[in-house]
Design a protein around this motif. Structure first.
Motif, PDB file in Angstrom:
ATOM      1  N   SER A 440      10.577  -2.385  26.604  1.00 47.38           N
ATOM      2  CA  SER A 440      10.600  -3.433  25.578  1.00 47.38           C
ATOM      3  C   SER A 440       9.223  -3.929  25.150  1.00 47.38           C
ATOM      4  O   SER A 440       9.134  -4.938  24.450  1.00 47.38           O
ATOM      5  CB  SER A 440      11.413  -4.629  26.091  1.00 47.38           C
ATOM      6  OG  SER A 440      10.821  -5.176  27.264  1.00 47.38           O
ATOM      7  N   CYS A 441       8.158  -3.240  25.547  1.00 46.18           N
ATOM      8  CA  CYS A 441       6.825  -3.700  25.162  1.00 46.18           C
ATOM      9  C   CYS A 441       6.630  -3.563  23.653  1.00 46.18           C
ATOM     10  O   CYS A 441       7.342  -2.800  22.986  1.00 46.18           O
ATOM     11  CB  CYS A 441       5.753  -2.912  25.907  1.00 46.18           C
ATOM     12  SG  CYS A 441       5.615  -1.175  25.423  1.00 46.18           S
ATOM     13  N   PRO A 442       5.674  -4.286  23.078  1.00 48.29           N
ATOM     14  CA  PRO A 442       5.402  -4.158  21.646  1.00 48.29           C
ATOM     15  C   PRO A 442       5.088  -2.715  21.258  1.00 48.29           C
ATOM     16  O   PRO A 442       4.554  -1.940  22.059  1.00 48.29           O
ATOM     17  CB  PRO A 442       4.186  -5.069  21.444  1.00 48.29           C
ATOM     18  CG  PRO A 442       4.270  -6.060  22.549  1.00 48.29           C
ATOM     19  CD  PRO A 442       4.837  -5.317  23.712  1.00 48.29           C
ATOM     20  N   GLU A 443       5.410  -2.372  20.045  1.00 47.88           N
ATOM     21  CA  GLU A 443       5.285  -0.991  19.578  1.00 47.88           C
ATOM     22  C   GLU A 443       3.877  -0.444  19.765  1.00 47.88           C
ATOM     23  O   GLU A 443       3.693   0.721  20.131  1.00 47.88           O
ATOM     24  CB  GLU A 443       5.674  -0.928  18.096  1.00 47.88           C
ATOM     25  CG  GLU A 443       5.828   0.483  17.558  1.00 47.88           C
ATOM     26  CD  GLU A 443       6.959   1.244  18.237  1.00 47.88           C
ATOM     27  OE1 GLU A 443       6.827   2.478  18.395  1.00 47.88           O
ATOM     28  OE2 GLU A 443       7.965   0.600  18.619  1.00 47.88           O
ATOM     29  N   GLU A 444       2.873  -1.279  19.549  1.00 43.09           N
ATOM     30  CA  GLU A 444       1.493  -0.798  19.639  1.00 43.09           C
ATOM     31  C   GLU A 444       1.084  -0.430  21.063  1.00 43.09           C
ATOM     32  O   GLU A 444       0.047   0.211  21.274  1.00 43.09           O
ATOM     33  CB  GLU A 444       0.532  -1.858  19.094  1.00 43.09           C
ATOM     34  CG  GLU A 444       0.571  -3.163  19.866  1.00 43.09           C
ATOM     35  CD  GLU A 444      -0.309  -4.235  19.252  1.00 43.09           C
ATOM     36  OE1 GLU A 444      -1.539  -4.025  19.195  1.00 43.09           O
ATOM     37  OE2 GLU A 444       0.238  -5.273  18.840  1.00 43.09           O
TER      38      GLU A 444
END
Length: 655
Positions: A440-444
């Protein structure tokens, strides 16, 4: 001709106790009421009564109550001196009226007040003179000294036998600026050994201030007006000298009625210095637990030692950057709270790493932490204080840090977890933060593991700030004294490592830290203030202070992915609570000793009070002790032959 008023300090010996006679004059007697020479120092006991009946019973009950409630009072105050009985009009005057007493207050006594025969016998037996006064204007009950015709507070001197303090402090009664302090003359200014002066608890009775009479020590990276901040380094103390203002947090404590009694030792620059060889400028405090030769942990070593060793101290205020409060709390078996990052202003606190720095509270009772937290609640707080703990909707059990390697330590953590589940009716949920980040980490940050993120975030921030926050100190010291400021080899190594971190790497770490905080708030806590996580803390057994360690530089347990750095990075509150003790065979004492064991709970931002209450209520519901002792044992000792409900031998090793 102009004259200079010299500072003087009066000390008195009464029985087995030593006292500082406070310089401030609380009141004076009319000149004809005592026959004392101007330089005489004589004990005085002040007793209040709502009735106008003077009796032997009133005196005896009051003296017995003072002995029970106050550690400054002793029977010697009621021998060979004066007893002043004050009859209040309507009701006793609030103690708030005595915070800044009028220096010209004159107590007029009644010379012909009838004295019952039984009381006459007591006065003769103890060589006492009785004085009686009435009216709304008086001073609080308790022990005093009369010097000439003037009445002064009695502050008892307690020895700092654990070498926990850098300075004993007292109010500077000669200063023009209010709330100015000075070091206790004849004790120490910024060195080793000495005695700490504390006022009678009776002086604050009746006050409505939330922290009235609470005795507080300050870690010596927190500024106190009129006193040197040493920061654990002699060169730093030499360069900057006495401060002309206190930290904002300290001003608030004083305004709420707290009594500041001293400043406690710390590892230099609030870093990591481990005895026996790394602590150079100041001798490291003694840990009173177990065999007395366990490491004090840092950087808030003096705060931990004083809270665990001195029953005359209520609370030790310190700081926590990457475990500076949490480590001593566990090593000394104490309650400790790392306050939510940013919840208490850090103005006037020497910064170590601003993205991590938080206030820490160490003490022996969860109720004391509650008082300290409640004193800083504001009308802007989201919800009114309910006075009870809120049951969590979710209890997280991080498999990144559990199970622990030591089976006894793991067992105590699991036992508390079961108690928490029973008390709240909520079952725990296992969670892998590493797996959750991957999902679930940010896309970047896709493709960047949590381990890699933390490796370039948590330590980088701490290292860069730790060295560059003191660039100005090093430069100014060399300019003024023409030499390099001495820093211990251990901390020099720390700075040499830190110098390798660039400003660009720090900026990247700040950005990643903000991302991690936001992600954790959403993914771990679900933006829910009633989610808590169990987090391990502390060593499983002995940690001898006489063993040379090869740990250099930072040496934070667990490294960048360990609980200390991760919780600092999150900025959330963390409560450390003692849950038991592990046995060890002590090399120094040659007998079996107990090493305190702690665990911790973290919650969402600004849930400090809820965490404290949840931890304490859970222990109470399971029949575990919440009030801690000073000295060798953190917990009350029970008969080792007493059998528990399940048939095992009951002792503090298994709570």
């Amino acid at each position: 001709m102009a004259y200079t008023q010299l500072r003087t300090a009066t000390f008195a010996e009464l029985g087995d106790y030593s006292y500082y006679v406070r310089a401030r004059k609380e009141a004076s007697f009319a000149a004809h009421k005592t026959d004392l020479p101007p330089s005489a120092v004589t004990p005085l006991v002040v007793i209040h009564s709502n009735s106008k009946e003077l009796s032997l019973d009133l005196i005896q009950r009051s003296l017995a109550r003072f002995n029970e409630e106050d550690d400054v009072f002793q029977d010697g105050f009621a021998v060979g001196g004066y007893i002043l009985v004050h009859f209040a009009q309507n009701s006793l005057v609030s103690s708030e009226a005595y915070v800044e007493p009028a220096s010209d207050r004159i107590l007029t006594t009644i010379s012909d007040y009838p004295c019952p025969e039984g009381l006459v016998g007591l006065l003769r037996e103890r060589s006492l003179q009785l004085l009686v006064s009435e009216g709304p204007d008086t001073i609080p009950e308790g022990p005093y000294f009369i010097e000439g015709q003037d009445i002064h507070q009695a502050w008892r001197l307690f020895p700092d036998h654990l070498a926990a303090f850098t300075a004993a402090v007292i109010p500077d009664d000669y200063a023009a600026q209010p709330n100015t302090f000075t070091t206790l003359r004849g004790s120490y200014s910024w060195g080793e050994g000495g005695q700490i002066a504390v006022p009678s608890k009776l002086y604050s009775q009746g006050s409505k201030l939330p922290l009235a009479g609470v005795r507080v020590s300050l870690k010596d990276n927190i500024h106190l007006n009129g006193v040197i901040t040493t920061l654990g380094n002699r060169a730093y103390a030499e360069l900057y000298g006495r401060k002309n203002a206190s930290a904002r947090y300290v001003d608030r404590l004083i305004a709420q009625g707290a009594v500041i009694v001293g400043k406690t030792k710390l590892s230099a620059f609030a870093g990591s210095e481990i005895p026996p060889c790394q602590c150079i400028d100041y001798f490291p405090p003694w840990n009173p637990r177990g065999d007395g030769y366990q490491g004090p942990s840092g950087s808030s070593s003096g705060a931990g030692a004083s809270a665990a060793g001195y029953d005359w101290l209520d609370v030790a205020i310190c700081t926590d950057t990457s475990g500076s409060m949490r480590n001593p709390a566990a090593s000394h078996g104490l309650w400790g709270l790392k306050v939510t990052w940013g919840a208490i202003p850090m103005d006037g606190v020497v910064p170590a790493c601003e993205f991590y720095d938080s206030i820490g509270i160490l003490c022996r009772s969860p109720g004391t932490i509650e008082r300290m937290v409640q004193a800083f609640r504001t009308v802007a707080d989201a919800e009114p204080d309910s006075g009870s703990s809120k049951p969590p909707t979710k209890i997280l059990y991080p498999t990144d840090w559990y199970p622990l390697e030591n089976p006894d330590q793991q067992r105590l953590n699991e036992e508390f977890l079961r108690d928490l589940e029973r008390f709240t009716g909520t079952q725990h949920s296992k969670i892998s933060m590493s797996d959750e980040w991957s999902q679930s980490c940010p896309e970047e940050y896709k493709g960047v593991t949590l381990k890699d993120l933390l490796a370039t975030t948590s330590e980088q921030l701490n290292r860069y700030d730790n060295v560059h926050n003191f660039d100005e100190f090093r430069r100014e010291y060399k300019e003024r004294f023409g030499k390099t400021a001495y820093v211990s080899p251990a901390h020099t190594q720390r700075w040499e490592i830190s110098e390798k971190v660039t400003a660009e790497e720090r900026e990247k770490a700040i950005k990643q830290g903000i991302v991690f905080r936001k992600w954790a708030s959403e993914a771990l806590f679900g933006n829910d203030s009633s989610v808590v996580m169990l987090v391990p803390q502390g060593r499983p057994g002995a940690n001898y202070r006489d063993i040379t360690t090869n740990t250099g530089g930072f040496g934070i347990p667990g490294g960048p992915g360990g609980p200390a750095f991760v919780i600092s990075l999150l900025g959330v509150p963390q409560i450390v609570l003692p849950i038991g003790a592990n046995k060890y065979q002590s090399r120094p004492s040659g007998r079996e000793e107990l090493a305190p064991q702690c665990t911790t709970l973290i919650g969402a931002f600004n849930t400090d009070l809820d965490l404290v209450r949840l931890a304490a209520d859970t222990l109470r519901a399971s029949g575990k002790p919440t009030e801690l002792l000073t000295g060798r044992y953190a917990f009350p000792q029970r008969d080792p032959n007493e059998q528990g409900e399940r048939g095992e031998t009951v002792g503090v090793a298994v709570l």
